[in-house]
Design an enzyme around this catalytic site. Structure first.
Site, PDB file in Angstrom:
ATOM      1  CG  ASP A  12      60.123  11.460  11.333  1.00 17.51           C
ATOM      2  OD1 ASP A  12      61.138  10.793  11.158  1.00 17.51           O
ATOM      3  OD2 ASP A  12      59.784  11.906  12.446  1.00 17.51           O
ATOM      4  CE  LYS A  15      65.024  14.422   6.245  1.00 17.33           C
ATOM      5  NZ  LYS A  15      63.906  14.379   7.171  1.00 17.33           N
ATOM      6  N   GLY A  39      66.159   8.404  10.920  1.00 24.02           N
ATOM      7  CA  GLY A  39      65.655   7.110  10.463  1.00 24.02           C
ATOM      8  C   GLY A  39      65.218   7.237   9.022  1.00 24.02           C
ATOM      9  CG  HIS A  40      67.039   8.376   5.902  1.00 22.32           C
ATOM     10  ND1 HIS A  40      68.028   8.924   5.153  1.00 22.32           N
ATOM     11  CD2 HIS A  40      66.532   9.373   6.647  1.00 22.32           C
ATOM     12  CE1 HIS A  40      68.128  10.215   5.428  1.00 22.32           C
ATOM     13  NE2 HIS A  40      67.226  10.509   6.338  1.00 22.32           N
ATOM     14  CB  THR A 127      66.792   9.448  19.057  1.00 24.72           C
ATOM     15  OG1 THR A 127      68.096  10.014  18.994  1.00 24.72           O
ATOM     16  CG2 THR A 127      65.857  10.207  18.129  1.00 24.72           C
ATOM     17  CD  GLN A 227      68.237  14.520  12.607  1.00 21.30           C
ATOM     18  OE1 GLN A 227      69.171  15.208  12.267  1.00 21.30           O
ATOM     19  NE2 GLN A 227      68.373  13.232  12.829  1.00 21.30           N
ATOM     20  CB  THR A 242      68.371  17.367  16.620  1.00 15.22           C
ATOM     21  OG1 THR A 242      69.438  16.427  16.818  1.00 15.22           O
ATOM     22  CG2 THR A 242      68.536  18.089  15.293  1.00 15.22           C
ATOM     23  CB  THR A 309      62.567   5.116  11.313  1.00 23.01           C
ATOM     24  OG1 THR A 309      61.644   5.895  10.586  1.00 23.01           O
ATOM     25  CG2 THR A 309      63.098   4.015  10.440  1.00 23.01           C
ATOM     26  CB  THR A 311      62.193   5.884  19.197  1.00 23.54           C
ATOM     27  OG1 THR A 311      61.211   6.628  18.463  1.00 23.54           O
ATOM     28  CG2 THR A 311      63.456   6.718  19.321  1.00 23.54           C
ATOM     29  NE  ARG A 313      60.357   8.709  20.772  1.00 19.48           N
ATOM     30  CZ  ARG A 313      61.019   9.814  21.064  1.00 19.48           C
ATOM     31  NH1 ARG A 313      60.720  10.500  22.145  1.00 19.48           N
ATOM     32  NH2 ARG A 313      61.985  10.259  20.273  1.00 19.48           N
ATOM     33  N   PRO A 314      54.896   6.330  18.681  1.00 18.16           N
ATOM     34  CG  PRO A 314      52.942   6.230  19.966  1.00 18.16           C
ATOM     35  CD  PRO A 314      54.377   5.817  19.958  1.00 18.16           C
ATOM     36  CG  ASP A 343      49.574   7.900  -0.286  1.00 15.99           C
ATOM     37  OD1 ASP A 343      50.464   8.776  -0.218  1.00 15.99           O
ATOM     38  OD2 ASP A 343      49.652   6.800   0.297  1.00 15.99           O
TER      39      ASP A 343
END
Ligand code: IMP
Length: 443
Positions: A12, A15, A39-40, A127, A227, A242, A309, A311, A313-314, A343
């Protein structure tokens, strides 16, 4: 020429945006590990695409390859391809015949095992996509590969061997009822049909040969790591990892090119300006010690959109962790880095980084090799001047010098510590919200 993109932290890092940006100069974008656990989010022309399996370059008319190091769930693959087609895109995706297939019983077992671990500190927080069980079968020499889907007799033979084992595991070890994931006839039927579609669309390739031919013809190749380094099965915080190698070595073993090919190209580490983590495992710089830190973490989480992205999940939030980044830079041999989400840290009352760790009274600059020792590390924090909220779109347009001075100090510290140049700085989620410094595809 090749450019390999590697996550430097825990996944995350953003990428996808860089792959998408520099992928414009690539002819082929190749994923070398992982599956639909990645997740992209790619923003193109104001349109947001959430991809978990299809290489993000495919959004930009590149050939997208899933290398032999990947694990592929064909159901996810075709649903993503069909969704992209509905948005008017025509993704060209090739699958390595040597890649392993995530079968429905792998997903079931992933969830059963997590459930079984739920009351212990062994829970990984996977996941739930069946990644681990598929790589287990690969290493156990009982997996189903993409090439097997093309031959119904081989597929049947493999399934007739492996499915009774999975059924016994579910029923006799876990005491649960096996379902349709263990119905050999239904699996043969569904996956033969998938094989037919792969053949019809000419999607299955010998990945190493395919890339060699394309490189000989002068194509630029981007290897897109999913990942991040700290969830690498070998170099991450085992067992909270993973089951593949997101680090740069995976780009060779996971595609069929030699390590010299990867090493002669650029290897760019993607760094998020702070740290986030989905799932379990130590995080020495985590912001969670008191109400103030938790408030800060909430603020960064909301502003940075730090929710999984795949799941939803926070994500856990922390300061940048330099021992982790030194480890990542060495393992993958970074030739440059890109720093994202600068930013998000704007306008805070304080900005810190974990410069080193303290462990048993000693200060150390690198990570211990065991997760237990890592969990005992206390961060030695370094404080930076804060920078204000500015018009980041204007900064992206004007270039590096428009970045607030304090933020430039932060970036220069990072570059000095890791002894690599910075190629780009992300100042917002879109591709255009990037400060360009150097394109790794330029000689
Ligand atoms: P798995 O890959 O589903 O087996 O999950 C293993 C660990 O890796 C868990 O802690 C996941 O949260 C983490 N993980 C897997 N994929 C990603 C990713 O794309 N980003 C961040 N964490 C991930």
């Amino acid at each position: 020429m090749t450019v390999t993109i590697v996550g430097s932290q825990l996944g995350d890092e953003g990428k996808g945006a860089l792959v998408d940006l520099w992928g414009g100069d690539a002819d082929i974008v190749v994923r070398y590990q992982g599956g639909d656990n990645a997740g992209h989010t790619v923003v193109e022309d104001g349109e947001e695409y959430k991809l978990s399996l299809v290489p993000s370059g495919a959004v930009r008319d590149k050939v997208g390859v899933l290398g032999n190091g990947c694990v592929i769930n064909p159901r996810t693959l075709f649903s993503e391809i069909d969704d992209l087609r509905e948005c008017g895109l025509d993704p060209d995706v090739r699958l390595a015949k040597r890649a392993h297939v995530i079968m429905p019983y792998h997903r079931r077992l992933d969830n059963i095992e997590e459930e079984a671990k739920a009351d212990s500190d062994l829970t990984v927080g996977t996941t739930g996509r069946g990644i681990g069980p598929t790589y287990e079968d690969k290493a156990g020499r009982r997996g189903i590969r993409v090439g097997d889907l093309l031959d119904p007799d081989v597929l049947r033979q493999r399934l007739e061997y492996v499915v009774p084992q999975k059924q016994a595991l579910i029923e006799d070890v876990y005491g649960l009822e096996a379902g349709e994931e263990c119905d050999v006839e239904a699996l043969v039927e569904e996956y033969t049909e998938i094989g037919r579609r792969l053949r019809e669309d000419d999607m299955a390739v010998n990945c190493g040969d395919f890339l060699a031919e394309r490189r000989e013809a002068g194509d630029n190749v981007m290897f897109e790591g999913a990942q991040g380094t700290l969830i690498d099965i070998d170099h991450g915080s085992y067992p909270y990892v993973t089951s593949s190698n997101p680090t740069a070595g995976g780009a060779a073993t996971g595609t069929g090119v030699g390590p010299t090919v990867v090493g002669q190209g650029e290897v760019v580490g993607i760094v998020k300006s702070y740290l986030s983590r989905v799932g379990e495992g130590p995080m020495p710089t985590e912001l969670k010690d008191d109400d103030r830190e938790e408030e800060l973490a909430d603020f960064i989480r909301e502003k940075g959109g730090e929710f999984g992205t795949v799941t939803g999940r926070p994500r856990r939030i922390g300061w940048l962790d330099m021992p982790m980044l030194r480890h990542a830079a060495r393992v993958s041999g970074f030739t440059g880095i890109a720093v994202n989400h600068l930013d998000v840290l704007a306008g805070l009352d304080e900005v810190k980084v974990g410069h080193a760790y303290e462990l048993e009274g000693d200060e150390r600059l690198t990570m211990p090799a065991t997760t237990e020792r890592w969990g005992e590390c206390e961060p030695v924090l370094k404080e930076f001047d804060t920078w204000p909220e500015v018009d980041w779109a204007a900064v992206a347009e004007e270039g590096y010098d428009a970045i607030p001075d304090a933020a430039q100090d932060y970036l220069e510290y990072l570059s000095d510590e890791l002894d690599v140049p910075i190629y780009a700085v992300g100042v917002g989620p879109g591709r255009e919200q990037t400060v360009h410094i150097e394109n790794p595809f330029d000689d």
